[in-house]
Design a protein around this motif. Structure first.
Motif: not given
Ligand SMILES: Cc1ncc(COP(=O)(O)O)c(C=O)c1O
Length: 417
Positions: A260-271
């Protein structure tokens, strides 16, 4: 029906109501034109023309990343520069005084499932609020855990400390490990944010008190998927300082998501970020979580990790991204304001909304209300006790008059049975 799956996998069926409603909305747009359809189902930011948004500087940077950097493998733990940026982004000016470790995850969802897997036992019960993001339940079921809820809100529409405290005590009698999921600020589906005072009460009166009484492990899983969509993202993080120097049987984890914060929903990146006063507990966190990452998805999207590292390596770019996001936050706030003002004027009760992507209207027969709305080309997903409106994606012009249509549908559907 013939069944060949193992015992624990028997009867598994995934019904994605949200996806179904989204598809129905798309179909209606093709048939009736987008000006005649309100798609309030999508949990992604759309502009006032109804098009999904990528923050412009994120798009520009993402397109400039060399192909080798996009396609190469990365370390399972995540690129070190990404992990540093994820921790910096998560805590801002409110970094707790503790040992902090981070491991890359397949979005926020991956971070959440990793905590549940490593900090509870098979058959355990996980605790969350009664209004919650349904994948919490899917993750629990799929990993042999149960999900139990406390009431998020009391009669004054503030955090229900009594219900929370009661359920935490109840689970601590039964289990050696209790995982508690709290989604704040900008909770999905309500838009509620716990105040610093509420966090004080949660930590001092419930978590610390319980941790003192026994050596059982309490793991807080704080889902901050929507944290950047407050008017003041710096202050929204101030509660995080409160996780300094806690006893070592309290493990605090944050599910950081770029979706949400970087509008890259489908890129599946978090920590997944772990916080502990004990160095060995923090190291154990890193080891356990890393093994699960390796066994579930191996490494995560390298291009997206590079993206966050690059943003955090360039102060001007970071400011630009923040400014662009703020403009969309303001747009979402305007849409929500229109809906909430109209709801107040016509006496439609909604759950407390502070900011964030969604607004929830409680009702008795959500499925029926949602179906009635769909018949008028208004697509709003039913929850177990209400219906949800995505202020992140409904154009401002379509927000006008929406509260009245929802009130009408709810009044009729609630009167039916
Ligand atoms: C409450 C909540 N938590 C976490 C997430 C995680 O999203 P992702 O796995 O895309 O990072 C979402 C996404 O919709 C959400 O609504």
């Amino acid at each position: 029906m013939e069944s060949r799956v193992a015992a624990h996998a028997k009867g598994k069926v995934y019904v994605d109501k949200l996806f179904g409603i989204g598809m129905a909305a798309k179909q209606a747009i093709i048939q009736y034109g987008k000006e005649n359809v309100i798609d309030a189902s999508m949990g992604t930011i759309a502009d006032d023309d109804g098009n999904i948004v990528c923050l412009p500087s994120v798009e520009e940077l993402f397109r400039s990343i060399p192909i080798q950097d996009m396609i190469s493998y990365s370390p399972v733990a995540g690129l070190p520069s990404f992990l540093e940026a994820a921790v910096t982004h998560t805590f801002g000016e409110s970094r707790p005084d503790a040992y902090i470790r981070a491991v890359a995850s397949a979005g926020g969802a991956g971070a959440i499932s990793n905590v549940i897997w490593n900090y509870s036992n098979f058959g355990d019960t996980i605790l969350t609020h009664d209004w919650y993001w349904t994948p919490y339940e899917t993750i629990c079921k799929d990993t042999g855990r149960h999900l139990m809820t406390f009431s998020l809100l009391d009669a004054d529409m503030t955090f229900n400390l009594t219900s929370f405290s009661h359920m935490v005590s109840h689970l601590l009698v039964k289990q050696d490990h209790v995982v508690i999921i709290l989604n704040s600020p900008n909770h999905n589906p309500t838009g509620y944010s716990m105040s610093d005072h509420e966090w004080d009460e949660i930590i001092k009166h419930v978590i610390l008190e319980s941790a003192k009484k026994s050596s059982k492990t309490i793991t807080l899983l704080i889902d901050i998927a929507y944290i950047d969509f407050t008017k003041d993202p710096v202050n929204a993080r101030s509660f995080m300082k409160k996780f300094s120097n806690l006893p070592s049987n309290i493990v605090v984890t944050f599910a950081f998501s770029m979706s949400k914060g970087f509008t890259v929903y489908g890129q599946r990146t978090g920590a997944l970020i772990g916080v502990s006063s004990s160095k060995s507990v923090a190291e154990e966190f890193e080891n356990a979580v890393l093994v699960t990452s390796r066994s579930r998805w191996s490494n995560v999207n390298r291009g997206c990790m590079t993206l966050l590292s690059a943003i955090y390596n360039d102060k001007m770019l970071l400011n630009k991204v923040n400014t662009e996001r703020e403009a969309y936050q303001t747009l979402i706030a305007k849409r929500a304001e229109v809906f909430i003002n109209e709801a107040h004027q016509i006496g439609l009760s909604i759950l407390p909304y502070h900011s964030g992507f969604f607004i929830t209207i409680p009702c008795i027969h959500p499925d029926e209300a949602s179906e009635m709305l769909a018949a008028q080309n208004i697509f709003a997903p039913p929850l177990s006790k209400g219906i949800r409106i995505a202020a992140c994606s409904v154009p401002l012009a379509q927000m006008h008059g929406l509260a009245a249509k929802i009130k009408h549908a709810i009044t009729i559907s609630d009167a039916v049975k």
